[in-house]
Scaffold this motif. Structure first.
Motif, PDB file in Angstrom:
ATOM      1  N   PRO A 202       0.832  -1.203   0.000  1.00 13.73           N
ATOM      2  CA  PRO A 202       0.000   0.000   0.000  1.00 13.73           C
ATOM      3  C   PRO A 202       0.868   1.254   0.000  1.00 13.73           C
ATOM      4  O   PRO A 202       1.995   1.257   0.497  1.00 13.73           O
ATOM      5  CB  PRO A 202      -0.802  -0.124   1.292  1.00 13.73           C
ATOM      6  N   VAL A 203       0.328   2.329  -0.553  1.00 17.09           N
ATOM      7  CA  VAL A 203       1.036   3.607  -0.628  1.00 17.09           C
ATOM      8  C   VAL A 203       0.277   4.640   0.195  1.00 17.09           C
ATOM      9  O   VAL A 203      -0.928   4.826   0.016  1.00 17.09           O
ATOM     10  CB  VAL A 203       1.161   4.099  -2.080  1.00 17.09           C
ATOM     11  N   ALA A 204       0.983   5.299   1.112  1.00 17.79           N
ATOM     12  CA  ALA A 204       0.396   6.373   1.921  1.00 17.79           C
ATOM     13  C   ALA A 204       1.093   7.678   1.570  1.00 17.79           C
ATOM     14  O   ALA A 204       2.325   7.733   1.506  1.00 17.79           O
ATOM     15  CB  ALA A 204       0.547   6.077   3.410  1.00 17.79           C
ATOM     16  N   ALA A 205       0.320   8.719   1.310  1.00 16.30           N
ATOM     17  CA  ALA A 205       0.871  10.026   0.968  1.00 16.30           C
ATOM     18  C   ALA A 205       0.699  10.977   2.144  1.00 16.30           C
ATOM     19  O   ALA A 205      -0.397  11.115   2.701  1.00 16.30           O
ATOM     20  CB  ALA A 205       0.174  10.603  -0.261  1.00 16.30           C
ATOM     21  N   LEU A 206       1.812  11.614   2.540  1.00 20.29           N
ATOM     22  CA  LEU A 206       1.764  12.625   3.591  1.00 20.29           C
ATOM     23  C   LEU A 206       1.327  13.946   2.965  1.00 20.29           C
ATOM     24  O   LEU A 206       1.981  14.457   2.049  1.00 20.29           O
ATOM     25  CB  LEU A 206       3.139  12.793   4.230  1.00 20.29           C
ATOM     26  N   VAL A 207       0.226  14.496   3.427  1.00 21.77           N
ATOM     27  CA  VAL A 207      -0.266  15.780   2.940  1.00 21.77           C
ATOM     28  C   VAL A 207      -0.444  16.709   4.124  1.00 21.77           C
ATOM     29  O   VAL A 207      -0.539  16.271   5.275  1.00 21.77           O
ATOM     30  CB  VAL A 207      -1.597  15.637   2.163  1.00 21.77           C
ATOM     31  N   GLY A 208      -0.498  17.993   3.855  1.00 17.74           N
ATOM     32  CA  GLY A 208      -0.709  18.945   4.937  1.00 17.74           C
ATOM     33  C   GLY A 208      -0.284  20.336   4.546  1.00 17.74           C
ATOM     34  O   GLY A 208       0.311  20.554   3.483  1.00 17.74           O
ATOM     35  N   HIS A 265      -3.107  28.605  -8.873  1.00 22.09           N
ATOM     36  CA  HIS A 265      -3.575  27.523  -9.732  1.00 22.09           C
ATOM     37  C   HIS A 265      -2.465  27.049 -10.664  1.00 22.09           C
ATOM     38  O   HIS A 265      -2.368  25.855 -10.978  1.00 22.09           O
ATOM     39  CB  HIS A 265      -4.787  27.993 -10.548  1.00 22.09           C
ATOM     40  N   THR A 266      -1.595  27.986 -11.111  1.00 20.70           N
ATOM     41  CA  THR A 266      -0.493  27.598 -11.990  1.00 20.70           C
ATOM     42  C   THR A 266       0.445  26.628 -11.284  1.00 20.70           C
ATOM     43  O   THR A 266       1.012  25.732 -11.918  1.00 20.70           O
ATOM     44  CB  THR A 266       0.309  28.837 -12.443  1.00 20.70           C
ATOM     45  N   VAL A 267       0.606  26.782  -9.977  1.00 23.80           N
ATOM     46  CA  VAL A 267       1.461  25.866  -9.221  1.00 23.80           C
ATOM     47  C   VAL A 267       0.820  24.481  -9.172  1.00 23.80           C
ATOM     48  O   VAL A 267       1.484  23.460  -9.388  1.00 23.80           O
ATOM     49  CB  VAL A 267       1.704  26.395  -7.796  1.00 23.80           C
ATOM     50  N   ILE A 268      -0.484  24.430  -8.886  1.00 24.56           N
ATOM     51  CA  ILE A 268      -1.179  23.144  -8.829  1.00 24.56           C
ATOM     52  C   ILE A 268      -1.101  22.440 -10.175  1.00 24.56           C
ATOM     53  O   ILE A 268      -0.814  21.239 -10.257  1.00 24.56           O
ATOM     54  CB  ILE A 268      -2.644  23.343  -8.404  1.00 24.56           C
ATOM     55  N   GLU A 269      -1.328  23.178 -11.258  1.00 25.28           N
ATOM     56  CA  GLU A 269      -1.265  22.587 -12.591  1.00 25.28           C
ATOM     57  C   GLU A 269       0.134  22.072 -12.894  1.00 25.28           C
ATOM     58  O   GLU A 269       0.313  20.960 -13.399  1.00 25.28           O
ATOM     59  CB  GLU A 269      -1.691  23.619 -13.647  1.00 25.28           C
ATOM     60  N   ALA A 273       2.418  16.499 -11.847  1.00 31.29           N
ATOM     61  CA  ALA A 273       3.268  15.319 -11.992  1.00 31.29           C
ATOM     62  C   ALA A 273       3.707  14.811 -10.627  1.00 31.29           C
ATOM     63  O   ALA A 273       3.890  13.614 -10.424  1.00 31.29           O
ATOM     64  CB  ALA A 273       4.495  15.651 -12.841  1.00 31.29           C
ATOM     65  N   THR A 274       3.879  15.727  -9.678  1.00 32.87           N
ATOM     66  CA  THR A 274       4.235  15.360  -8.310  1.00 32.87           C
ATOM     67  C   THR A 274       2.990  15.047  -7.490  1.00 32.87           C
ATOM     68  O   THR A 274       2.920  14.037  -6.786  1.00 32.87           O
ATOM     69  CB  THR A 274       5.008  16.506  -7.630  1.00 32.87           C
ATOM     70  N   LEU A 275       1.990  15.907  -7.603  1.00 35.65           N
ATOM     71  CA  LEU A 275       0.818  15.783  -6.751  1.00 35.65           C
ATOM     72  C   LEU A 275      -0.106  14.633  -7.155  1.00 35.65           C
ATOM     73  O   LEU A 275      -1.015  14.291  -6.406  1.00 35.65           O
ATOM     74  CB  LEU A 275       0.039  17.112  -6.753  1.00 35.65           C
ATOM     75  N   GLU A 276       0.128  14.028  -8.338  1.00 36.25           N
ATOM     76  CA  GLU A 276      -0.701  12.881  -8.686  1.00 36.25           C
ATOM     77  C   GLU A 276      -0.413  11.705  -7.746  1.00 36.25           C
ATOM     78  O   GLU A 276      -1.197  10.767  -7.673  1.00 36.25           O
ATOM     79  CB  GLU A 276      -0.469  12.480 -10.134  1.00 36.25           C
ATOM     80  N   LEU A 309      -7.492  18.450  -6.719  1.00 30.39           N
ATOM     81  CA  LEU A 309      -6.667  17.425  -7.355  1.00 30.39           C
ATOM     82  C   LEU A 309      -7.470  16.179  -7.720  1.00 30.39           C
ATOM     83  O   LEU A 309      -6.942  15.268  -8.355  1.00 30.39           O
ATOM     84  CB  LEU A 309      -5.524  17.019  -6.412  1.00 30.39           C
ATOM     85  N   GLY A 310      -8.744  16.137  -7.337  1.00 27.77           N
ATOM     86  CA  GLY A 310      -9.565  14.982  -7.638  1.00 27.77           C
ATOM     87  C   GLY A 310      -9.344  13.814  -6.704  1.00 27.77           C
ATOM     88  O   GLY A 310      -9.637  12.666  -7.051  1.00 27.77           O
ATOM     89  N   ALA A 311      -8.830  14.076  -5.503  1.00 31.76           N
ATOM     90  CA  ALA A 311      -8.545  13.004  -4.543  1.00 31.76           C
ATOM     91  C   ALA A 311      -9.501  13.024  -3.363  1.00 31.76           C
ATOM     92  O   ALA A 311      -9.228  12.388  -2.340  1.00 31.76           O
ATOM     93  CB  ALA A 311      -7.102  13.116  -4.051  1.00 31.76           C
ATOM     94  N   HIS A 312     -10.609  13.763  -3.471  1.00 31.46           N
ATOM     95  CA  HIS A 312     -11.555  13.834  -2.364  1.00 31.46           C
ATOM     96  C   HIS A 312     -12.204  12.464  -2.156  1.00 31.46           C
ATOM     97  O   HIS A 312     -12.397  11.696  -3.090  1.00 31.46           O
ATOM     98  CB  HIS A 312     -12.623  14.889  -2.647  1.00 31.46           C
ATOM     99  N   GLY A 313     -12.527  12.166  -0.925  1.00 28.76           N
ATOM    100  CA  GLY A 313     -13.186  10.905  -0.616  1.00 28.76           C
ATOM    101  C   GLY A 313     -12.230   9.801  -0.239  1.00 28.76           C
ATOM    102  O   GLY A 313     -12.669   8.724   0.191  1.00 28.76           O
ATOM    103  N   LYS A 314     -10.927  10.021  -0.386  1.00 25.88           N
ATOM    104  CA  LYS A 314      -9.973   8.974  -0.028  1.00 25.88           C
ATOM    105  C   LYS A 314      -9.930   8.779   1.485  1.00 25.88           C
ATOM    106  O   LYS A 314     -10.157   9.721   2.248  1.00 25.88           O
ATOM    107  CB  LYS A 314      -8.572   9.324  -0.536  1.00 25.88           C
ATOM    108  N   GLN A 315      -9.611   7.562   1.888  1.00 24.24           N
ATOM    109  CA  GLN A 315      -9.450   7.286   3.306  1.00 24.24           C
ATOM    110  C   GLN A 315      -8.303   8.148   3.840  1.00 24.24           C
ATOM    111  O   GLN A 315      -7.208   8.181   3.263  1.00 24.24           O
ATOM    112  CB  GLN A 315      -9.135   5.803   3.520  1.00 24.24           C
TER     113      GLN A 315
END
Length: 427
Positions: A202-208, A265-269, A273-276, A309-315
């Motif tokens: 499994p892969v866990a991503a640290l966000v914050g 928004h330009t930073v997010i776009e 490649a990293t934030l995916e 980023l389209g990652a809403h709803g993840k555990q």
């Protein structure tokens, strides 16, 4: 694009707007963060100016009288740059520079400048250059204000506009090249990710929020040796390390760039490649600086970016960090009660790590179970959610139905019960 060679003692004035629907407290908090950003970029803030208006003005963002007042302050304090708390339009930036005879930056430019200083890997440098050029392109005309012939029409085409068009074309060509290079980065990441899937870890991503302590936590868990400083955006480049939990479960941990309110928004776009890695993670570990007075607002900003980023709803496992800086234990307990399933730790001292491991093992327990679903092809929303929130292992089509085998968190398995065929131990 900001000048990355700016003097470390450059004097600046911060400018904010208390607009309709925004409280003075929110403005002051945002300006406090802007001051931190300025300090991170090496600037000295000598004054802060706030004006109350219903909405920004088209010519100067602030009112003309206030802009003239700011211009006088620049002369009195020998200020070399102005930093505005919101993104300025090309016209606003041009007008302010002409009025004040000073360099004018906005929050986006400041963040891009910090990113340019901090990026170390080729991928990071590609991403920040792309973001800078995308920001610069519509503002090229502002850089040609020393030439009189700028607009179209009869008798106005001259060397200034010709050179402007040449510069614009060169920037567009460079943007196209960077986008091609970043596609190659994504392809390389896909190959790496397929290698991870073959290990079946499994892969866990640290966000914050930036400076919440993600890198400190990664270092404590994996001895990654990632730079950890009490500064905004201390680390930009992603780091992935493997670790073994006390129950012998192996997982991969990925540190990601810190989020911030008003993240351009330009930073997010550019950093997709990293934030995916956030999009494709099996579990998000949301690290929160509990010692920050606006930690709830910071959590909301992170949630908003995750949704974009389209990652809403993840555990998600919420980890309240820096409890060693909290004197009142009842405050900590209050947050733990309000956010069931969360844990409180100190990445610096190691306090609370046993509880963190227990909760992490519990959240990953579903990883040992495979679920199989039979989903009609017409249920595209269900299939999309399964891909976004779960971890699809295989998909086959039988007539008008899709047979999907996936690892899913318990709450998603419960929602998809009508399509569940069987659940079996993972191999």
């Amino acid at each position: 694009m900001t000048d990355s060679r700016r003097s470390p003692h450059e004097k600046t004035i911060l400018v904010g707007l208390e607009r309709e629907g925004v409280t003075r407290w929110d403005v002051e908090d945002s300006l406090t963060e802007l001051r931190q950003l300025a300090a991170t970029a090496g600037a000295q803030v000598v004054d802060t100016v706030v004006q109350k208006l219903d909405r920004p003005t088209a010519p100067y963002y602030i009112g003309k009288g206030k802009a003239e007042e700011v211009a006088r302050k620049c002369g009195e304090a020998q200020v070399t740059a102005l930093i505005f708390d919101d993104e300025l339009s090309p016209a606003q930036g041009r007008n302010l520079e002409m009025l004040t005879s000073r360099k004018v930056l906005d929050r986006t430019q400041l963040i891009l400048d910090i990113f340019a200083r901090r990026a170390r890997t080729r991928e990071g440098r590609l991403q920040i250059e792309l973001a800078q050029l995308q920001y610069l392109l519509p503002r090229l005309t502002r850089m040609w204000t020393h030439l009189s012939r700028q607009s179209g029409g009869i008798g106005t085409r001259g060397p200034g506009e010709t050179q402007l068009e040449v510069d614009r074309r060169r920037v567009q060509e460079r943007i196209a090249r960077l986008e091609r290079d970043l596609k190659e980065v994504r392809r390389h990441r896909t190959v790496q990710r397929e290698g991870r899937l073959r290990r079946n870890w499994p892969v866990a991503a640290l966000v914050g929020y930036t400076n919440a302590g993600k890198s400190s936590l990664l270092n404590r868990l994996t001895n990654a040796g990632v730079l950890s400083e009490d500064k905004l955006f201390a680390t930009l480049d992603p780091t992935t390390r493997q670790m073994m939990l006390p129950n012998r479960q192996r997982i991969l941990l990925t540190d990601t760039v810190g989020f911030i309110r008003k993240l351009p928004h330009t930073v997010i776009e550019s950093f997709k490649a990293t934030l995916e890695e956030v999009q494709l993670a099996d579990l998000l570990i949301h690290v929160v600086d509990l010692s920050h007075p606006q930690c709830r607002e910071q959590m909301a900003a992170v949630d908003a970016t995750i949704a974009e980023l389209g990652a809403h709803g993840k555990q998600t496992l919420v980890v309240f960090n820096k409890i060693d800086a909290i004197g009142d234990r009842e405050v900590i307990e209050g947050y733990l009660r309000f956010y069931p399933g969360s844990v409180a730790i100190s990445a610096r001292t190691g306090e609370g790590m046993d509880e963190f491991f227990q909760e992490l093992e519990l959240r990953l327990s579903s990883w040992r179970m495979r679920a199989r679903f039979r989903i009609p092809n017409t249920e595209s929303a269900v299939l999309a959610e399964l891909h976004r929130v779960g971890h699809v292992l295989s998909m086959e089509y039988e007539g008008d139905e899709a047979l999907v085998t996936a690892h899913v968190p318990p709450e998603l398995k419960f929602r998809l019960a009508p399509y569940d065929i069987e659940t079996s131990p993972s191999v």
